[in-house]
Design a protein around this motif. Structure first.
Motif, PDB file in Angstrom:
ATOM      1  N   THR A  63      96.877  51.346  24.495  1.00 22.16           N
ATOM      2  CA  THR A  63      95.944  51.889  25.495  1.00 22.16           C
ATOM      3  C   THR A  63      96.684  52.556  26.727  1.00 22.16           C
ATOM      4  OG1 THR A  63      95.953  49.397  26.266  1.00 22.16           O
ATOM      5  CG2 THR A  63      94.129  50.326  24.813  1.00 22.16           C
ATOM      6  N   GLY A  64      98.070  52.276  26.743  1.00 22.55           N
ATOM      7  CA  GLY A  64      98.782  53.043  27.836  1.00 22.55           C
ATOM      8  C   GLY A  64      99.988  52.210  28.266  1.00 22.55           C
ATOM      9  N   ILE A  65     100.435  52.961  29.404  1.00 18.23           N
ATOM     10  CA  ILE A  65     101.551  51.998  30.132  1.00 18.23           C
ATOM     11  C   ILE A  65     100.962  51.770  31.715  1.00 18.23           C
ATOM     12  CG2 ILE A  65     103.739  52.056  31.064  1.00 18.23           C
ATOM     13  CD1 ILE A  65     104.535  53.801  28.586  1.00 18.23           C
ATOM     14  N   PHE A 116      97.953  47.228  24.922  1.00 13.88           N
ATOM     15  CA  PHE A 116      97.539  47.373  23.563  1.00 13.88           C
ATOM     16  C   PHE A 116      96.121  46.482  23.581  1.00 13.88           C
ATOM     17  CE2 PHE A 116     100.651  44.486  22.603  1.00 13.88           C
ATOM     18  CZ  PHE A 116      99.874  43.430  21.561  1.00 13.88           C
ATOM     19  N   MET A 117      95.151  47.037  22.675  1.00 15.32           N
ATOM     20  CA  MET A 117      94.004  46.096  22.654  1.00 15.32           C
ATOM     21  C   MET A 117      94.141  45.551  21.029  1.00 15.32           C
ATOM     22  SD  MET A 117      91.112  44.612  23.396  1.00 15.32           S
ATOM     23  CE  MET A 117      90.764  45.667  24.665  1.00 15.32           C
ATOM     24  N   PHE A 118      94.252  44.271  20.999  1.00 13.17           N
ATOM     25  CA  PHE A 118      94.535  43.513  19.890  1.00 13.17           C
ATOM     26  C   PHE A 118      92.954  43.176  19.357  1.00 13.17           C
ATOM     27  CE2 PHE A 118      94.259  39.358  17.493  1.00 13.17           C
ATOM     28  CZ  PHE A 118      95.159  39.591  16.430  1.00 13.17           C
ATOM     29  N   LYS A 119      92.649  43.500  18.103  1.00 19.49           N
ATOM     30  CA  LYS A 119      91.460  43.078  17.445  1.00 19.49           C
ATOM     31  C   LYS A 119      91.735  42.420  16.272  1.00 19.49           C
ATOM     32  CE  LYS A 119      88.802  47.121  19.134  1.00 19.49           C
ATOM     33  NZ  LYS A 119      88.087  48.330  19.085  1.00 19.49           N
ATOM     34  N   GLY A 120      91.227  40.971  16.201  1.00 20.47           N
ATOM     35  CA  GLY A 120      91.589  40.240  15.101  1.00 20.47           C
ATOM     36  C   GLY A 120      90.270  39.590  14.787  1.00 20.47           C
ATOM     37  N   PRO A 121      90.338  38.857  13.511  1.00 22.58           N
ATOM     38  CA  PRO A 121      88.849  38.183  12.800  1.00 22.58           C
ATOM     39  C   PRO A 121      88.318  37.253  13.666  1.00 22.58           C
ATOM     40  CG  PRO A 121      90.855  37.202  11.732  1.00 22.58           C
ATOM     41  CD  PRO A 121      91.358  38.442  12.984  1.00 22.58           C
ATOM     42  N   PHE A 122      89.083  36.724  14.912  1.00 21.57           N
ATOM     43  CA  PHE A 122      88.507  35.583  15.468  1.00 21.57           C
ATOM     44  C   PHE A 122      88.082  36.014  16.996  1.00 21.57           C
ATOM     45  CE2 PHE A 122      91.439  33.778  12.674  1.00 21.57           C
ATOM     46  CZ  PHE A 122      90.813  33.361  11.692  1.00 21.57           C
ATOM     47  N   ARG A 123      88.865  37.083  17.996  1.00 19.80           N
ATOM     48  CA  ARG A 123      88.572  37.671  19.124  1.00 19.80           C
ATOM     49  C   ARG A 123      89.227  38.991  19.195  1.00 19.80           C
ATOM     50  NH1 ARG A 123      92.134  33.593  23.547  1.00 19.80           N
ATOM     51  NH2 ARG A 123      93.691  33.345  22.248  1.00 19.80           N
ATOM     52  N   ILE A 170      96.478  43.277  25.702  1.00 19.35           N
ATOM     53  CA  ILE A 170      97.884  42.571  25.974  1.00 19.35           C
ATOM     54  C   ILE A 170      98.685  43.541  26.468  1.00 19.35           C
ATOM     55  CG2 ILE A 170      99.510  41.340  24.794  1.00 19.35           C
ATOM     56  CD1 ILE A 170      97.874  40.236  22.962  1.00 19.35           C
ATOM     57  N   GLY A 171      99.562  43.075  27.429  1.00 19.97           N
ATOM     58  CA  GLY A 171     100.426  43.776  28.107  1.00 19.97           C
ATOM     59  C   GLY A 171     101.787  43.255  27.738  1.00 19.97           C
ATOM     60  N   ILE A 172     102.841  44.227  27.430  1.00 19.44           N
ATOM     61  CA  ILE A 172     104.104  43.683  27.136  1.00 19.44           C
ATOM     62  C   ILE A 172     105.282  44.393  27.944  1.00 19.44           C
ATOM     63  CG2 ILE A 172     103.734  42.628  24.984  1.00 19.44           C
ATOM     64  CD1 ILE A 172     104.742  45.202  23.787  1.00 19.44           C
ATOM     65  N   GLY A 204     102.278  35.134  28.557  1.00 15.49           N
ATOM     66  CA  GLY A 204     103.238  34.688  27.804  1.00 15.49           C
ATOM     67  C   GLY A 204     103.859  35.990  27.246  1.00 15.49           C
ATOM     68  N   PHE A 205     103.031  37.034  26.814  1.00 16.33           N
ATOM     69  CA  PHE A 205     103.412  38.102  26.097  1.00 16.33           C
ATOM     70  C   PHE A 205     104.067  39.078  27.386  1.00 16.33           C
ATOM     71  CE2 PHE A 205     100.702  37.294  22.601  1.00 16.33           C
ATOM     72  CZ  PHE A 205     101.512  37.614  21.727  1.00 16.33           C
ATOM     73  N   ARG A 206     103.445  39.016  28.354  1.00 13.91           N
ATOM     74  CA  ARG A 206     103.764  39.693  29.553  1.00 13.91           C
ATOM     75  C   ARG A 206     105.250  39.457  29.991  1.00 13.91           C
ATOM     76  NH1 ARG A 206     104.538  39.641  34.754  1.00 13.91           N
ATOM     77  NH2 ARG A 206     103.951  37.815  34.982  1.00 13.91           N
TER      78      ARG A 206
END
Length: 456
Positions: free
Chosen positions: A244-246, A253-260, A264-266, A303-305
């Motif tokens: 989604t950018g910097i 980025f937008m994480f789309k999984g089966p549960f939620r 997230i920013g890294i 944690g990811f950041r």
């Protein structure tokens, strides 16, 4: 100071230095795929690996970064974490971390003394001597099972997966980051063969996460997962991520999984790190959903950041970037990432390689973006002759290189580094790439860590 650390009154290895020298002294036994020797050691130790919960991480590239994302996020979420990775960048103890801290020299020496008689006993049998990596793996198991007691161990494969000695464990989730051409002399020279080796970490009933994209490799993973009745979470099918950018120095980025779904920013640079982070996130989601791990959104995002991983698009001083790209996929990622994250007039690249790889494909990605190429040799026994690297680069010059590419050979890596610095202006960018054995030395020199060790 370190040589005052004792391993016990009757211990054959009296100091930390003696312990590390003993383990590294097993390097000549090479990489010998197979499980017999490590299983024999575990049996003699009472199978301590069965006391631990593992997240097993395999793949061609991105294993280290994925382990770093997992470790940081689990720590932020309140869990105690062991992290076993290879090779190391600064010091032998880097490989065995607990809650982000290296194993102490005292503990490493004590565990090495526990292993020493077992290794000698196995070496005298028909199995032959355990290898350096086998002993390091056994050391990690004993450290975590008998000394540190983490809630979970982030467990990186050494080579491949199926016959890699880390494969003695039955994990709570497995991750296969990607599949590419590396270590083809051991793993095979087709994507199907390499994927088959990586898929060897898939265990019956244990969920597996992968960001593999090539159809022939995906087919291998799906077949193996079906045979094991293991749920496979595949990027693009079962979960997805959209960059989604910097913002404020972070890739988002937008994480789309089966549960939620979660944004997230890294801080790690390169679009490939979004893929690694998404794979790590899916593995964490599996633990949250099926093993009741408590992972709140705020802790996950923090944690990811906070995740850091040395030697991967790491800016160690103004205008000098280190990146351990040493295979075709790594080179392709590096070539794509540099113009995304840096502005420069000229790109000057210093590289050194090991001799056990085919480097033509590496150069095909690198030559089109480089203005000055300085070829050197890592301070390591398997180094590739810099003149041989020059011959490969020259053979590809006409088809791939910039028109005015300058190629320089300087076998002494320290002199080559000084040359890189002197040829890079404020408007240019200097990059050091290739084997992590070179990255380790250069990083130690720039960050003034003269006592750094390096290796497997």
């Amino acid at each position: 100071m370190e040589d005052m650390i004792r391993g016990g009154s009757n211990a054959p290895l009296g100091t930390y230095r003696e312990a590390v020298d003993w383990i590294n002294g097993l390097i000549p036994f090479g990489i010998r795929p197979g499980m017999e020797r490590i299983l024999a050691m575990m049996e003699k130790l009472g199978n301590p690996h069965r006391k631990l919960k593992f997240i097993h991480v395999a793949g061609t590239n991105g294993k280290g970064s994925t382990c770093a994302f997992l470790t940081s996020t689990l720590l932020q979420s309140g869990y105690s974490v062991g992290t076993f990775t290879s090779p190391y960048i600064t010091k032998f103890t880097n490989r065995f971390q607990y809650n982000g801290e290296d194993i102490s020299e005292e503990t490493l020496t004590a565990v090495a003394n526990t292993l020493h008689p077992l290794v000698e006993e196995i070496a005298a049998s028909e199995l032959g001597s355990p290898t350096m990596f086998e002993v390091a793996t056994a050391l990690a198991v004993v450290y975590y099972a008998e000394h540190a007691y983490p809630d979970v161990v982030v467990w990186e494969t050494g080579l491949g997966g199926r016959l890699d000695v880390t494969n003695i464990v039955t994990p709570i989730v497995s991750i296969i980051t990607n599949v590419g051409f590396d270590h083809t002399d051991v793993l095979g020279d087709t994507l199907e063969q390499i994927a088959t080796e990586k898929a060897g970490i898939i265990k019956p009933g244990v969920p597996v996460v992968s960001c593999v994209t090539q159809p022939e490799a995906v087919a291998v993973l799906k077949k193996k997962a079906a045979e094991c009745r293991s749920k496979l979470y595949l990027a693009g099918e079962d979960f997805s991520y959209e960059v989604t950018g910097i913002r404020e120095g972070l890739q988002t980025f937008m994480f789309k999984g089966p549960f939620r779904s979660i944004e997230i920013g890294i801080g790690l640079k390169g679009e490939h790190q979004c893929s690694n982070a998404a794979g790590a996130m899916m593995a964490l989601e599996s633990l949250r959903q099926y093993m009741a791990f408590m992972l709140d959104d705020e802790d996950v995002q923090e944690g990811f950041r906070r995740t850091f991983w040395a030697g991967r698009l790491e800016e160690v001083s103004p205008r000098i970037v280190l990146d351990g790209a040493h295979n075709p996929e790594g080179a392709e990622t590096l070539a794509k990432s540099l113009p995304q994250f840096y502005k420069y007039d000229k790109l000057n690249l210093l590289m050194g390689m090991l001799a056990n790889k085919h480097h033509e494909s590496y150069f095909k990605h690198i030559l089109p973006i480089v203005d000055t190429l300085i070829l050197t040799e890592p301070d390591f026994r398997k180094k590739m002759d810099a003149e041989d690297l020059r011959a490969i680069a020259e053979s590809l010059r006409e088809k791939y290189a910039k028109e005015n590419l300058v190629i320089i050979v300087e076998r002494d890596w320290d002199k080559a580094l000084q040359l890189l610095k002197s040829t890079t202006t404020q408007e240019d960018l200097a990059v050091v790439s290739g084997t992590l054995y070179l990255i380790s030395d250069v990083r130690g020199a720039i960050l003034q860590q003269p006592d750094s060790e390096k290796g497997w």
